[in-house]
Design a protein around this motif. Structure first.
Motif, mmCIF file in Angstrom:
data_model
loop_
_atom_site.group_PDB
_atom_site.id
_atom_site.type_symbol
_atom_site.label_atom_id
_atom_site.label_comp_id
_atom_site.label_asym_id
_atom_site.label_seq_id
_atom_site.Cartn_x
_atom_site.Cartn_y
_atom_site.Cartn_z
ATOM 1 N N LEU A 76 147.029 86.191 0.108
ATOM 2 C CA LEU A 76 146.206 87.574 0.071
ATOM 3 C C LEU A 76 145.778 88.186 -0.929
ATOM 4 C CD1 LEU A 76 145.693 90.053 2.147
ATOM 5 C CD2 LEU A 76 147.954 91.023 1.443
ATOM 6 N N ALA A 77 146.388 88.097 -2.269
ATOM 7 C CA ALA A 77 146.174 88.527 -3.454
ATOM 8 C C ALA A 77 144.859 87.808 -3.801
ATOM 9 C CB ALA A 77 146.879 88.698 -4.506
ATOM 10 N N ARG A 78 144.745 86.486 -3.707
ATOM 11 C CA ARG A 78 143.533 85.690 -3.920
ATOM 12 C C ARG A 78 142.355 86.157 -2.971
ATOM 13 N NH1 ARG A 78 146.455 80.004 -3.844
ATOM 14 N NH2 ARG A 78 147.276 79.814 -6.154
ATOM 15 N N ALA A 79 142.887 86.315 -1.811
ATOM 16 C CA ALA A 79 141.718 86.752 -0.905
ATOM 17 C C ALA A 79 140.964 88.095 -1.161
ATOM 18 C CB ALA A 79 142.190 86.732 0.581
ATOM 19 N N VAL A 80 141.782 88.980 -1.599
ATOM 20 C CA VAL A 80 141.527 90.289 -1.899
ATOM 21 C C VAL A 80 140.430 90.472 -3.172
ATOM 22 C CG1 VAL A 80 142.198 92.652 -2.730
ATOM 23 C CG2 VAL A 80 143.167 91.514 -0.886
ATOM 24 N N ASN A 81 141.089 89.731 -4.190
ATOM 25 C CA ASN A 81 140.221 89.474 -5.194
ATOM 26 C C ASN A 81 138.906 88.758 -5.066
ATOM 27 O OD1 ASN A 81 141.450 90.776 -7.820
ATOM 28 N ND2 ASN A 81 142.763 89.150 -8.160
ATOM 29 N N TRP A 82 138.852 87.646 -4.470
ATOM 30 C CA TRP A 82 137.656 86.946 -4.367
ATOM 31 C C TRP A 82 136.667 87.891 -3.545
ATOM 32 C CZ3 TRP A 82 140.228 82.028 -2.569
ATOM 33 C CH2 TRP A 82 140.846 81.331 -3.844
ATOM 34 N N HIS A 83 137.181 88.669 -2.657
ATOM 35 C CA HIS A 83 136.253 89.704 -1.782
ATOM 36 C C HIS A 83 135.676 90.527 -2.712
ATOM 37 C CE1 HIS A 83 135.013 92.063 1.711
ATOM 38 N NE2 HIS A 83 135.374 93.159 0.960
ATOM 39 N N ALA A 84 136.559 91.013 -3.575
ATOM 40 C CA ALA A 84 136.268 92.172 -4.500
ATOM 41 C C ALA A 84 135.267 91.680 -5.526
ATOM 42 C CB ALA A 84 137.575 92.654 -5.206
ATOM 43 N N GLN A 85 135.196 90.376 -5.898
ATOM 44 C CA GLN A 85 134.351 90.003 -6.868
ATOM 45 C C GLN A 85 133.250 89.439 -6.357
ATOM 46 O OE1 GLN A 85 136.663 86.880 -8.681
ATOM 47 N NE2 GLN A 85 138.097 88.134 -9.804
ATOM 48 N N ARG A 86 133.165 89.705 -5.127
ATOM 49 C CA ARG A 86 131.934 89.150 -4.252
ATOM 50 C C ARG A 86 131.821 87.901 -4.197
ATOM 51 N NH1 ARG A 86 132.177 94.671 -6.424
ATOM 52 N NH2 ARG A 86 131.763 95.823 -4.659
ATOM 53 N N ARG A 87 132.761 87.013 -3.919
ATOM 54 C CA ARG A 87 132.643 85.501 -4.067
ATOM 55 C C ARG A 87 132.656 84.913 -2.577
ATOM 56 N NH1 ARG A 87 133.054 83.472 -8.938
ATOM 57 N NH2 ARG A 87 133.631 85.060 -10.635
ATOM 58 N N VAL A 88 132.860 85.850 -1.510
ATOM 59 C CA VAL A 88 133.103 85.314 -0.158
ATOM 60 C C VAL A 88 131.917 85.668 0.659
ATOM 61 C CG1 VAL A 88 134.561 85.349 1.767
ATOM 62 C CG2 VAL A 88 135.539 85.671 -0.509
ATOM 63 N N LEU A 89 131.130 84.722 1.172
ATOM 64 C CA LEU A 89 129.886 84.945 1.921
ATOM 65 C C LEU A 89 130.309 84.321 3.517
ATOM 66 C CD1 LEU A 89 128.993 84.742 -0.898
ATOM 67 C CD2 LEU A 89 126.797 84.189 -0.079
ATOM 68 N N LEU A 90 130.000 85.074 4.404
ATOM 69 C CA LEU A 90 130.276 84.668 5.965
ATOM 70 C C LEU A 90 129.259 83.686 6.178
ATOM 71 C CD1 LEU A 90 131.024 88.017 7.618
ATOM 72 C CD2 LEU A 90 132.583 86.246 7.061
ATOM 73 N N ASN A 91 129.778 82.550 6.950
ATOM 74 C CA ASN A 91 128.952 81.456 7.452
ATOM 75 C C ASN A 91 129.357 81.279 8.803
ATOM 76 O OD1 ASN A 91 127.222 79.292 7.500
ATOM 77 N ND2 ASN A 91 128.644 77.898 6.332
ATOM 78 N N GLY A 92 128.897 82.029 9.713
ATOM 79 C CA GLY A 92 129.204 82.063 10.992
ATOM 80 C C GLY A 92 130.731 82.396 11.145
ATOM 81 N N SER A 93 131.483 81.224 11.864
ATOM 82 C CA SER A 93 133.003 81.392 12.187
ATOM 83 C C SER A 93 133.792 81.112 10.934
ATOM 84 C CB SER A 93 133.519 80.707 13.297
ATOM 85 O OG SER A 93 133.231 79.413 13.301
ATOM 86 N N LYS A 94 132.946 80.796 9.752
ATOM 87 C CA LYS A 94 133.834 80.419 8.509
ATOM 88 C C LYS A 94 133.247 81.046 7.440
ATOM 89 C CE LYS A 94 131.122 76.032 8.293
ATOM 90 N NZ LYS A 94 131.133 74.528 8.529
ATOM 91 N N THR A 95 133.991 80.620 6.096
ATOM 92 C CA THR A 95 133.395 81.219 4.998
ATOM 93 C C THR A 95 132.825 80.288 3.896
ATOM 94 O OG1 THR A 95 135.558 81.399 3.966
ATOM 95 C CG2 THR A 95 134.908 83.292 5.326
ATOM 96 N N VAL A 96 132.147 80.943 3.053
ATOM 97 C CA VAL A 96 131.951 80.283 1.854
ATOM 98 C C VAL A 96 132.494 80.977 0.530
ATOM 99 C CG1 VAL A 96 130.221 79.467 0.031
ATOM 100 C CG2 VAL A 96 129.681 78.943 2.565
ATOM 101 N N VAL A 97 133.197 80.081 -0.151
ATOM 102 C CA VAL A 97 134.013 81.068 -1.320
ATOM 103 C C VAL A 97 133.693 80.358 -2.517
ATOM 104 C CG1 VAL A 97 136.183 81.826 -2.112
ATOM 105 C CG2 VAL A 97 136.003 81.425 0.401
ATOM 106 N N PHE A 98 132.813 80.951 -3.255
ATOM 107 C CA PHE A 98 132.570 80.648 -4.392
ATOM 108 C C PHE A 98 133.668 81.107 -5.831
ATOM 109 C CE2 PHE A 98 128.034 81.118 -3.012
ATOM 110 C CZ PHE A 98 127.737 79.657 -2.885
ATOM 111 N N ARG A 99 134.526 80.197 -5.930
ATOM 112 C CA ARG A 99 135.590 80.639 -6.981
ATOM 113 C C ARG A 99 135.130 80.326 -8.123
ATOM 114 N NH1 ARG A 99 140.534 77.181 -3.780
ATOM 115 N NH2 ARG A 99 139.648 77.280 -1.825
#
Length: 299
Positions: free
Chosen positions: A276-299
């Motif tokens: 959960l902490a990783r997901a929140v941080n990646w979202h906060a850093q604008r690293r998560v882009l929606l790709n239909g029913s999945k995501t692209v996560v630029f770590r």
């Protein structure tokens, strides 16, 4: 970070020259790229990009401002590859953020406090790239924990007959605290379709198992009964389809026949907190882009 550091995220139909177009635009406006990642999805035909940059002073002028950047990117977006004629491929989507703008976050919890405690500790320690504005719970049990960190706590009990009113009050808190992100830190209630639609892409849930297996109650006991060799946790965006939202992060560890259900539960709670902490941080850093029913996560 300062008010001249920005993050651009972009998704559009894939095509030639997109990276070059973005880089050239930034160079023309006196911007220096400090980090850039991109991905072309062969299966969906979409292109995804995250670029981090600093707007620097230009010869004879100061750095370009946020409004100027938005106008420039709007013009660029209009020139990028067009969507498919059948409408199946959506047009260009882009967003620009100042890096010093940390997402204001509301955390929802029920009676299990491990994820909430972990997020609060990371926030207080400067390890979370989001600001926790308030905690909401359908039980009063964890008010002491929020209070120990000086965070407002709101007890919003819920029952079938009061669910609509409870969610209305929740949305009022989202507005009053100017909330960007809602985090379900083991909040054991199903959100309505209406609330999911209003907060689409802005609610992250931690699911206490490695989706999509072992849904429902007592997942670690189900896992134990099946003799699993892995247990895990899944952080995902919330949609109206229960536990089917786009996955942001998963964490697993190996276990064996010697682990009791109680030991699996303890192990799982650690995994939940980390994922959960990783997901929140990646979202906060604008690293998560929606790709239909999945995501692209630029770590």
């Amino acid at each position: 970070m300062n008010d001249r550091e920005f993050v651009l995220t972009l998704s559009c139909p894939d095509g030639r020259g997109i990276v070059a177009a973005v880089a050239n635009l930034l160079a023309e406006h006196g911007c220096n790229i400090t980090e850039s990642q991109q991905y072309g999805d062969h299966y969906t035909g979409r292109f995804f990009l995250r670029t981090q940059f600093i707007a620097e002073a230009r010869p004879g002028a100061g750095p370009i401002g946020e409004d100027g950047l938005r106008a420039a990117f709007a013009g660029l977006a209009a020139a990028l590859p067009a969507p498919a004629e059948d409408g199946a491929d959506p047009a260009t989507e882009w967003r620009l953020w100042r890096r010093d703008r940390r997402p204001r976050t509301l955390v929802m919890v029920s009676k299990f406090g491990h994820c909430l405690n972990d997020l609060l500790y990371r926030w207080r320690s400067g390890l979370l790239d989001a600001d926790i504005a308030a905690v909401v719970s359908n039980h009063p049990d964890l008010e002491f924990l929020a209070g120990s960190y000086g965070i407002d706590f709101h007890h919003l009990p819920v029952a079938p007959e009061s669910k609509r009113d409870q969610e209305r009050r929740l949305l009022e808190l989202v507005d009053s605290y100017d909330v960007d992100l809602v985090v379900l830190a083991r909040y054991m209630q199903v959100l309505s379709e209406d609330l999911c639609a209003k907060m689409s892409g802005r609610i992250i849930n931690i699911h206490h198992s490695f989706l999509p297996s072992f849904k429902g109650a007592r997942p670690y006991h189900q896992a134990h009964a099946r003799g699993v060799k892995l247990v895990g946790a899944t952080a995902h965006y919330v949609t109206a389809d229960l536990d089917e939202g786009p996955i942001i992060e998963q964490e697993v560890t190996r276990v064996d026949h010697t682990h009791s259900p109680e030991q699996l539960t303890a192990i799982g709670r650690d995994l939940e907190s980390v994922a959960l902490a990783r997901a929140v941080n990646w979202h906060a850093q604008r690293r998560v882009l929606l790709n239909g029913s999945k995501t692209v996560v630029f770590r």
